[in-house]
Scaffold this active site. Sequence first.
Site, PDB file in Angstrom:
ATOM      1  N   PRO A  67       0.845  -1.196   0.000  1.00 34.19           N
ATOM      2  CA  PRO A  67       0.000   0.000   0.000  1.00 34.19           C
ATOM      3  C   PRO A  67       0.882   1.249   0.000  1.00 34.19           C
ATOM      4  O   PRO A  67       1.828   1.343   0.779  1.00 34.19           O
ATOM      5  CB  PRO A  67      -0.791  -0.100   1.305  1.00 34.19           C
ATOM      6  N   HIS A  68       0.569   2.175  -0.889  1.00 35.22           N
ATOM      7  CA  HIS A  68       1.371   3.386  -0.973  1.00 35.22           C
ATOM      8  C   HIS A  68       0.507   4.542  -1.462  1.00 35.22           C
ATOM      9  O   HIS A  68      -0.501   4.327  -2.133  1.00 35.22           O
ATOM     10  CB  HIS A  68       2.583   3.185  -1.893  1.00 35.22           C
ATOM     11  N   CYS A  69       0.926   5.757  -1.109  1.00 35.80           N
ATOM     12  CA  CYS A  69       0.210   6.946  -1.564  1.00 35.80           C
ATOM     13  C   CYS A  69       1.076   8.177  -1.328  1.00 35.80           C
ATOM     14  O   CYS A  69       2.052   8.131  -0.595  1.00 35.80           O
ATOM     15  CB  CYS A  69      -1.127   7.091  -0.840  1.00 35.80           C
TER      16      CYS A  69
END
Length: 154
Positions: A67-69
């Site tokens: 998960p990345h942002c």
Amino acid sequence: MIRLEQILTPGRSLVNVPGGSKKRVLEQIANLVARELPEFDAQTIFENLVAREKLGSTGFGNGIAIPHCRLSGCQSPISAVLHLDAPVDFDALDGAPVDLLFVLLVPEAATEEHLELLRQIAAMLDRADVRDRLRSAPTAEALYQIVVDVQNGQ
């Protein structure tokens, strides 16, 4: 070149994390980061992670998700690693449930640095021996140390 071990801390390395659902895992990630870095709001982190997941799952296969942002107010990349107590459905490319998550939060303007960190994580997790070592880590400290050791070629 920035390295994963420079943006991960023992405090953001957790084992036996209760999962339950993809949404619950993303909430736990947001709460973990906001607890250690109070300048960030857990709800904002959660919403950004969910928005990124809506673009396409970050479940890459082999029980792994990254998960990345991008995150407003973030000055440098932040990472976390979690081993869940039981796998959860993460809409992964291979359909397999996820139990090992590497999290990457980056400044809004990050580009090449963000991609380089994603490459480092993916290359590390592409190795079955590394995945096995991470999954067998008995403590958060051991999980963190495995990441450091792998980054240093051990």
